[in-house]
Motif scaffolding. Structure first.
Motif, PDB file in Angstrom:
ATOM      1  N   LEU A  92     -33.900  27.683  25.049  1.00  0.00           N
ATOM      2  CA  LEU A  92     -34.728  26.671  24.375  1.00  0.00           C
ATOM      3  C   LEU A  92     -34.615  26.833  22.858  1.00  0.00           C
ATOM      4  N   TYR A  93     -33.391  27.116  22.406  1.00  0.00           N
ATOM      5  CA  TYR A  93     -33.165  27.581  21.041  1.00  0.00           C
ATOM      6  C   TYR A  93     -33.554  26.547  19.984  1.00  0.00           C
ATOM      7  N   SER A  94     -33.399  25.250  20.284  1.00  0.00           N
ATOM      8  CA  SER A  94     -33.709  24.237  19.281  1.00  0.00           C
ATOM      9  C   SER A  94     -35.198  24.171  18.971  1.00  0.00           C
ATOM     10  N   ASN A  95     -36.026  24.761  19.843  1.00  0.00           N
ATOM     11  CA  ASN A  95     -37.466  24.772  19.619  1.00  0.00           C
ATOM     12  C   ASN A  95     -37.921  25.975  18.794  1.00  0.00           C
ATOM     13  N   SER A 124     -25.182  22.476  24.756  1.00  0.00           N
ATOM     14  CA  SER A 124     -25.208  21.998  26.139  1.00  0.00           C
ATOM     15  C   SER A 124     -26.309  22.667  26.950  1.00  0.00           C
ATOM     16  N   ASN A 125     -26.567  23.964  26.692  1.00  0.00           N
ATOM     17  CA  ASN A 125     -27.680  24.606  27.395  1.00  0.00           C
ATOM     18  C   ASN A 125     -28.764  25.091  26.439  1.00  0.00           C
ATOM     19  N   ASP A 126     -28.717  24.618  25.187  1.00  0.00           N
ATOM     20  CA  ASP A 126     -29.751  24.889  24.186  1.00  0.00           C
ATOM     21  C   ASP A 126     -30.031  26.390  24.079  1.00  0.00           C
ATOM     22  N   SER A 127     -28.986  27.155  23.726  1.00  0.00           N
ATOM     23  CA  SER A 127     -29.127  28.605  23.677  1.00  0.00           C
ATOM     24  C   SER A 127     -28.360  29.188  22.507  1.00  0.00           C
ATOM     25  N   ALA A 128     -28.616  30.465  22.240  1.00  0.00           N
ATOM     26  CA  ALA A 128     -27.857  31.210  21.228  1.00  0.00           C
ATOM     27  C   ALA A 128     -27.695  32.643  21.717  1.00  0.00           C
ATOM     28  N   ASP A 129     -26.476  33.183  21.596  1.00  0.00           N
ATOM     29  CA  ASP A 129     -26.210  34.571  21.958  1.00  0.00           C
ATOM     30  C   ASP A 129     -26.359  35.441  20.711  1.00  0.00           C
ATOM     31  N   ASN A 207     -31.193  16.565  31.417  1.00  0.00           N
ATOM     32  CA  ASN A 207     -29.902  16.987  31.957  1.00  0.00           C
ATOM     33  C   ASN A 207     -28.751  16.682  31.000  1.00  0.00           C
ATOM     34  N   LYS A 208     -28.917  15.675  30.154  1.00  0.00           N
ATOM     35  CA  LYS A 208     -27.887  15.351  29.161  1.00  0.00           C
ATOM     36  C   LYS A 208     -27.995  16.211  27.912  1.00  0.00           C
ATOM     37  N   GLY A 209     -29.031  17.060  27.847  1.00  0.00           N
ATOM     38  CA  GLY A 209     -29.215  17.927  26.695  1.00  0.00           C
ATOM     39  C   GLY A 209     -29.840  17.237  25.502  1.00  0.00           C
ATOM     40  N   LEU A 210     -30.406  16.043  25.699  1.00  0.00           N
ATOM     41  CA  LEU A 210     -31.019  15.314  24.595  1.00  0.00           C
ATOM     42  C   LEU A 210     -32.427  15.823  24.314  1.00  0.00           C
ATOM     43  N   PHE A 211     -33.124  16.213  25.359  1.00  0.00           N
ATOM     44  CA  PHE A 211     -34.475  16.767  25.258  1.00  0.00           C
ATOM     45  C   PHE A 211     -34.453  18.202  25.779  1.00  0.00           C
ATOM     46  N   SER A 212     -35.338  19.018  25.269  1.00  0.00           N
ATOM     47  CA  SER A 212     -35.627  20.319  25.858  1.00  0.00           C
ATOM     48  C   SER A 212     -37.027  20.262  26.446  1.00  0.00           C
ATOM     49  N   GLY A 213     -37.264  21.060  27.489  1.00  0.00           N
ATOM     50  CA  GLY A 213     -38.620  21.204  27.977  1.00  0.00           C
ATOM     51  C   GLY A 213     -39.413  22.063  27.009  1.00  0.00           C
ATOM     52  N   GLY A 235     -30.419  12.617  16.896  1.00  0.00           N
ATOM     53  CA  GLY A 235     -29.254  13.345  16.416  1.00  0.00           C
ATOM     54  C   GLY A 235     -28.417  13.876  17.555  1.00  0.00           C
ATOM     55  N   ARG A 236     -29.079  14.383  18.581  1.00  0.00           N
ATOM     56  CA  ARG A 236     -28.346  14.859  19.758  1.00  0.00           C
ATOM     57  C   ARG A 236     -27.660  13.704  20.471  1.00  0.00           C
ATOM     58  N   LEU A 237     -28.353  12.572  20.566  1.00  0.00           N
ATOM     59  CA  LEU A 237     -27.772  11.397  21.213  1.00  0.00           C
ATOM     60  C   LEU A 237     -26.503  10.949  20.494  1.00  0.00           C
ATOM     61  N   SER A 238     -26.484  11.076  19.192  1.00  0.00           N
ATOM     62  CA  SER A 238     -25.341  10.606  18.407  1.00  0.00           C
ATOM     63  C   SER A 238     -24.070  11.383  18.696  1.00  0.00           C
ATOM     64  N   GLY A 239     -24.224  12.626  19.129  1.00  0.00           N
ATOM     65  CA  GLY A 239     -23.062  13.459  19.393  1.00  0.00           C
ATOM     66  C   GLY A 239     -22.379  13.969  18.138  1.00  0.00           C
TER      67      GLY A 239
END
Length: 365
Positions: A92-95, A124-129, A207-213, A235-239
């Protein structure tokens, strides 16, 4: 194959027999030198005091679910004679913003801040390593961060469970590929949207990665959608690859939405509330959302076609009427996702998910 030295294995067996939970063995010699993958254990309560350190919820179950949703279930350990180098994955990195790590230097001891390196980010999975060094492979790690949907700083703890350590090639992605066959889509994990009028639209945009829970299992569909969240979704929708700093005086450039606000403002998609302010944490109204989506279509060069009848404009602000009609006829806004054509009301996360889903279905990105 689990690799432990005999003494560490016996010690661990005694701990389990005694019924201890998630203790830190501080056995730097517990793993032979090499690379491993191990399960992560999270705790919202301070493992030494048994209390929360951020003034948050007294509901332990809720707190545990919150921190569990922010940390991937496995981490990579590179064991050396000097200590352990750990790579973990934040979800949930974008949050999240202003993330700080500290490691406990000895059992029940103090914590020292550590410098970490972000190896990669995934939209794609809203994460950071994230990679850092710890005194021991199972040292407690304190994480402090600002969580946007909660609007406050959060503090929690985690460590690696050495009883699950297995030799690996150091790749978290390889583990994900093994699980991909049985893995659920992110939208399928949401437990608070079942039977909701926007359930299918919410699942689609998540599922498209546009929103996070708001967590891995919750969406809070009836919570208000803020202006900062809204332009982030666009911004995410724009690609597009979006970066940069925002010049509005009330936008903190360390927050996840700052580059998206800068992008949307520079491209005429959204205006500030004044020349110097944006009000990123204020709810976006239904009529504002309609206007912004029409401007976004114009920016993308998308022709909005007639997909529906002209919507009711009773109660809509005069300055918004033209764009509300355009958005309604284009099939983007509906009576349901504008709270029964209550255009000046705050748009919920479900309302905006529906609008974005409609736009995406008819016009792509």
């Amino acid at each position: 194959m689990k690799i432990f030295k005999k003494a560490a294995s016996v010690a661990l067996a005694l701990v389990i027999a005694a019924g201890a939970m998630a203790i830190n063995s501080w056995a730097a010699e517990g793993l032979e030198n090499g690379t491993y993958t191990a399960a992560t254990i999270t705790s919202y309560l301070n493992p030494d005091t048994g209390k929360t350190d951020d003034g948050g919820t007294a509901n332990t179950e809720l707190g545990e679910g919150m921190c569990r949703s922010a940390v991937y279930e496995k981490a990579v350990i590179e064991q050396t004679d000097e200590g352990a180098v750990i790579t973990m994955r934040m979800l949930l990195y974008s949050n999240l913003s202003n993330i700080r790590f500290a490691v406990q230097t000895e059992p029940k001891g103090s914590y020292e801040d550590v410098t970490y390196v972000i190896l990669k980010e995934s939209s794609s999975n809203d994460s950071a390593d994230i990679k850092f060094t710890a005194p021991s492979a199972d040292s407690y790690i304190r994480v402090q961060m600002y969580v946007a949907p909660m609007g406050r700083d959060v503090c929690f703890y985690w460590n690696c469970d050495l009883s699950t350590a297995e030799v690996s090639d150091g790749s978290l992605d390889q583990q994900e590929e093994k699980e991909e066959i049985t893995a659920e889509e992110p939208g399928d994990k949401l437990t608070d949207i079942s039977g909701h009028w926007a359930e299918s639209e919410i699942k689609s945009v998540v599922n498209k990665g546009l929103f996070s829970g708001t967590t891995e299992t919750t969406f809070e569909p009836d919570s208000s959608m803020t202006r900062g969240m809204f332009v982030t979704v666009l911004g995410r929708l724009s690609g597009e690859e979006i970066s940069g700093s925002c010049t509005f005086s009330d936008v903190d450039n360390s927050k996840y939405y700052a580059p998206y606000i800068a992008w949307a403002n520079e491209n005429g998609i959204v205006n500030g509330m004044s020349e110097t302010t944006f009000s990123p944490d204020s709810p976006v109204t239904c009529e504002q959302a309609a206007i912004i989506l029409v401007k976004y279509a114009a920016y993308k060069g998308t022709v909005l076609e007639t997909k529906s009848i002209s919507p009711s404009t009773t109660g809509v602000s005069e300055w918004a009427k033209e764009n509300v009609i355009i958005a309604g006829k284009a099939g983007i806004i509906t009576k349901q996702n504008t709270n029964g054509y209550d255009y000046t009301s705050a748009a919920t996360r479900a309302d905006v998910a529906s609008m974005i889903s409609n736009y995406s279905e008819y016009y792509g990105n």
